[in-house]
Design an enzyme around this catalytic site. Sequence first.
Site, PDB file in Angstrom:
ATOM      1  N   SER A   6      12.579 114.808 -29.214  1.00  0.00           N
ATOM      2  CA  SER A   6      12.333 113.696 -28.303  1.00  0.00           C
ATOM      3  C   SER A   6      13.448 113.626 -27.267  1.00  0.00           C
ATOM      4  CB  SER A   6      12.277 112.377 -29.080  1.00  0.00           C
ATOM      5  OG  SER A   6      11.184 112.408 -29.959  1.00  0.00           O
ATOM      6  N   ASP A  42       2.996 116.698 -25.728  1.00  0.00           N
ATOM      7  CA  ASP A  42       3.714 116.179 -26.907  1.00  0.00           C
ATOM      8  C   ASP A  42       3.274 116.802 -28.236  1.00  0.00           C
ATOM      9  OD1 ASP A  42       5.741 114.278 -27.827  1.00  0.00           O
ATOM     10  OD2 ASP A  42       4.098 113.184 -28.759  1.00  0.00           O
ATOM     11  N   TYR A  46       4.678  98.727 -31.499  1.00  0.00           N
ATOM     12  CA  TYR A  46       5.174  99.688 -30.506  1.00  0.00           C
ATOM     13  C   TYR A  46       4.730 101.121 -30.756  1.00  0.00           C
ATOM     14  CZ  TYR A  46       8.123 100.953 -26.616  1.00  0.00           C
ATOM     15  OH  TYR A  46       8.552 101.363 -25.383  1.00  0.00           O
ATOM     16  N   CYS A  60      14.103 115.707 -24.864  1.00  0.00           N
ATOM     17  CA  CYS A  60      14.706 116.999 -24.526  1.00  0.00           C
ATOM     18  C   CYS A  60      13.842 117.813 -23.568  1.00  0.00           C
ATOM     19  CB  CYS A  60      15.014 117.787 -25.793  1.00  0.00           C
ATOM     20  SG  CYS A  60      16.356 117.067 -26.740  1.00  0.00           S
ATOM     21  N   HIS A 119       4.998 119.468 -32.814  1.00  0.00           N
ATOM     22  CA  HIS A 119       5.552 118.572 -31.792  1.00  0.00           C
ATOM     23  C   HIS A 119       5.857 119.411 -30.548  1.00  0.00           C
ATOM     24  CE1 HIS A 119       8.946 115.447 -30.825  1.00  0.00           C
ATOM     25  NE2 HIS A 119       7.837 115.166 -30.198  1.00  0.00           N
ATOM     26  N   ARG A 123       8.044 102.957 -21.530  1.00  0.00           N
ATOM     27  CA  ARG A 123       7.036 104.025 -21.538  1.00  0.00           C
ATOM     28  C   ARG A 123       5.924 103.784 -20.546  1.00  0.00           C
ATOM     29  NH1 ARG A 123       7.779 108.222 -25.661  1.00  0.00           N
ATOM     30  NH2 ARG A 123       9.579 107.475 -26.842  1.00  0.00           N
TER      31      ARG A 123
HETATM   32  N1  LIG Z   1      19.454 118.622 -17.139  1.00  0.00           N
HETATM   33  C1  LIG Z   1      18.147 118.658 -17.418  1.00  0.00           C
HETATM   34  N2  LIG Z   1      17.536 117.525 -17.858  1.00  0.00           N
HETATM   35  C2  LIG Z   1      16.217 117.597 -18.154  1.00  0.00           C
HETATM   36  C3  LIG Z   1      15.462 118.796 -18.001  1.00  0.00           C
HETATM   37  N3  LIG Z   1      14.185 118.551 -18.369  1.00  0.00           N
HETATM   38  C4  LIG Z   1      14.152 117.238 -18.751  1.00  0.00           C
HETATM   39  N4  LIG Z   1      15.369 116.664 -18.603  1.00  0.00           N
HETATM   40  C5  LIG Z   1      15.713 115.248 -18.880  1.00  0.00           C
HETATM   41  O1  LIG Z   1      15.561 115.001 -20.264  1.00  0.00           O
HETATM   42  C6  LIG Z   1      15.058 113.671 -20.496  1.00  0.00           C
HETATM   43  C7  LIG Z   1      13.824 113.727 -21.344  1.00  0.00           C
HETATM   44  O2  LIG Z   1      12.784 114.404 -20.662  1.00  0.00           O
HETATM   45  P1  LIG Z   1      11.266 114.323 -21.144  1.00  0.00           P
HETATM   46  O3  LIG Z   1      10.534 115.413 -20.426  1.00  0.00           O
HETATM   47  O4  LIG Z   1      10.744 112.935 -21.009  1.00  0.00           O
HETATM   48  O5  LIG Z   1      11.438 114.671 -22.707  1.00  0.00           O
HETATM   49  P2  LIG Z   1      10.404 114.533 -23.926  1.00  0.00           P
HETATM   50  O6  LIG Z   1      10.721 113.248 -24.617  1.00  0.00           O
HETATM   51  O7  LIG Z   1      10.698 115.736 -24.785  1.00  0.00           O
HETATM   52  O8  LIG Z   1       9.020 114.592 -23.353  1.00  0.00           O
HETATM   53  C8  LIG Z   1      14.826 113.055 -19.125  1.00  0.00           C
HETATM   54  O9  LIG Z   1      15.944 112.254 -18.778  1.00  0.00           O
HETATM   55  C9  LIG Z   1      14.750 114.273 -18.210  1.00  0.00           C
HETATM   56  O10 LIG Z   1      15.120 113.965 -16.890  1.00  0.00           O
HETATM   57  C10 LIG Z   1      16.148 119.968 -17.506  1.00  0.00           C
HETATM   58  O11 LIG Z   1      15.578 121.051 -17.344  1.00  0.00           O
HETATM   59  N5  LIG Z   1      17.494 119.851 -17.238  1.00  0.00           N
HETATM   60  C1  LIG Z   2       6.200 109.318 -28.631  1.00  0.00           C
HETATM   61  C2  LIG Z   2       6.900 108.503 -29.377  1.00  0.00           C
HETATM   62  O1  LIG Z   2       8.211 108.631 -29.615  1.00  0.00           O
HETATM   63  P1  LIG Z   2       9.141 109.829 -29.189  1.00  0.00           P
HETATM   64  O2  LIG Z   2       8.841 110.203 -27.770  1.00  0.00           O
HETATM   65  O3  LIG Z   2      10.504 109.266 -29.368  1.00  0.00           O
HETATM   66  O4  LIG Z   2       8.839 110.962 -30.112  1.00  0.00           O
HETATM   67  C3  LIG Z   2       6.253 107.378 -30.017  1.00  0.00           C
HETATM   68  O5  LIG Z   2       6.912 106.359 -30.287  1.00  0.00           O
HETATM   69  O6  LIG Z   2       5.057 107.507 -30.264  1.00  0.00           O
HETATM   70 MN   LIG Z   3       7.461 113.254 -23.677  1.00  0.00          MN
END
Ligand SMILES: Nc1nc2c(ncn2[C@@H]2O[C@H](COP(=O)(O)OP(=O)(O)O)[C@@H](O)[C@H]2O)c(=O)[nH]1
Ligand SMILES: C=C(OP(=O)(O)O)C(=O)O
Ligand SMILES: [Mn+2]
Length: 627
Positions: free
Chosen positions: A291, A316, A240, A293, A269, A408
Amino acid sequence: MALADIFSSTSRTAAPAARAPRPGYGVRPAVDGPGLAELTAWVDQVAALTQPDRIHWVDGSAAENDALLREMVDEGKLIKLNPEWRPGSYLARSHPGDVARLESRTWIASESEEDAGPTNNWIAPAEIRETLNGVFEGSMRGRTLYVVPFSMGAVGGPLSHIGVQITDSAYAVASIGVMTRVGTAVIEQIAQGAPWVKTVHSVGAPLAPGQEDVAWPCNDEKYIVHFPDTLEVWSFGSGYGGNAILAKKCFALRIASVIGRDEGWLAEHMLLIRVIDPKGRAYHVAAAFPSACGKTNLAMLRPTIPGWRVETLGDDITWIRPGDDGRLWAINPEAGFFGVAPGTGESTNVTAIETLWGNTIFTNVALRPDGDVWWEGLTDEAPPHLIDWEGKPWTPASGRPAAHPNSRFTVGAAQCPQIAEDWEAPEGVPLDVILFGGRRATNVPLVVEATDWSHGVFLGSTISSEKTAAQEGTVGELRRDPFAMLPFCGYNMGDYFGHWLNVGQKLRFDRAPRIFQVNWFRKGDDGRFLWPGFGDNARVIDWIIRRVDGQVDAVDSSIGRLPRVEDLELSGLELSSSDLDELFSVDRASWLAEADLTEKFYDTFGSHLPAALRAELAALRYRLQRA
Ligand SMILES: Nc1nc2c(ncn2[C@@H]2O[C@H](COP(=O)(O)OP(=O)(O)O)[C@@H](O)[C@H]2O)c(=O)[nH]1
Ligand SMILES: C=C(OP(=O)(O)O)C(=O)O
Ligand SMILES: [Mn+2]
């Protein structure tokens, strides 16, 4: 495509294609040079240990990729999605026990335990090498050993680094092909003597003669081991994401952070974007969020305020190096996005949705009867009938998610409709702003500006994020995630803080990026988010850019510089003045309690904690007590 066709290819016991060697297998690229001997000796050595049936040197061509994908479909390892809806796209379903990165099975095997520091799992290299030799012995029997040469960053670029992954997983090969730059050009560099990183991966599921393969081979026993002293990664048992695409978290963060410490640069990161203001001026922003956020979301921001534009550079990982001009220069070393599917929809991240039109490998999402995919949050309403991520029939009444929460998408960055035209520029872009953030229901304001570099490093070092929204408000239940690097820093995190301080010393004082802390996730007493987030985060970026330009003043507070409300672009927002106050309120007692927790955290680093950070903490307490 008929439903029966799709589902008949999902069987976990489909017989693999004939095992006769194919043309091209075992053939080394016709490249020569003084550096090649080390590569071939290493491949021979790993092959002698793992005993594969075949060796395939991956050349990165489209024909090779097509053949690999076709073979995986024939073997039942991938489901080809309906090309009418999702051309060139596939669904993989993992073993239910192999669905995420495994921090508890991840080690830093540095010679000295102190080098790994208190935030990493450490193990003695000699001890783990013995274990690894045991589990890797014969682990590729009945399988193909793929040799995958990859470059992080444009091949030959001044900030780029190359490596080779040996793997027995075709899924990993296809994923590395999307996430990095794979090809014989990398072997040419190795042949010319360029330094490279050795990474070895096995799913740990050898096949006895005649034994049928499964859709997702893996092993109950898992090891993801980093050797920072010899720049190697050995990963066993998991297929994975970050456990198997070793160029990503293992190399581009854990190993690269060690190389960066030794060479004077930073492996972070962080997402990377270009923000263009209404006058057409461009600014470059990197942001570290833990992650889940919001990195991918901010990387693909569509501003809700007129005149502003965002171009995506990375979502990322960002590599950052001080330039001769006293600025920091940044590249996204990756070539694709490995993003979380659930929560990605038209109303949150339409850019991602547009990126995923085709040529995407989905993992652990749900399958629609029409041969397309679905996940929670893609649409407001779930389709009435799906096949869930485990291959079982699903309806909205099933009472369980259809897609795995960590499901993913793997897709090339070039498909992003707002990717910057120069996203692969080898020299990168000059950084104007660095953001640190986490998921904080309380305490942390929407935006705070650091007073200087050292205060900015302090803010980065204190980043914490709530594990779940249900635990909001109780500072004791926060997870510390400094610089969003807790699971990814390959050495002593105390030394890492010191390294950040040192990098600041190399910058021209007026050219260092300005550092801000942001928090999109503050909640009211009623549990709802106070800030609309997503596209409206551009309003915060707008204030930040105007600060950088010296167009607006800020208000000094105990914790840093806050906006004056009248300087925020809030037109068209329905935001009550009490919510606005709450978004920026600084509660003295909570912050003093948080300072105590920071001290406890800092104490775990002993003498590795830089004195400048203790001084920042003391200054924070002094300002809070005086306030
Ligand atoms: N409330 C809120 N949720 C957010 C915001 N930006 C992202 N999210 C949520 O946070 C989660 C993770 O977002 P993602 O962009 O995939 O995070 P990553 O893992 O850091 O890339 C998802 O459920 C999004 O919908 C924001 O500005 N406000
Ligand atoms: C991107 C990964 O994890 P995360 O988004 O939880 O940091 C990953 O498993 O490579
Ligand atoms: Mn991401």
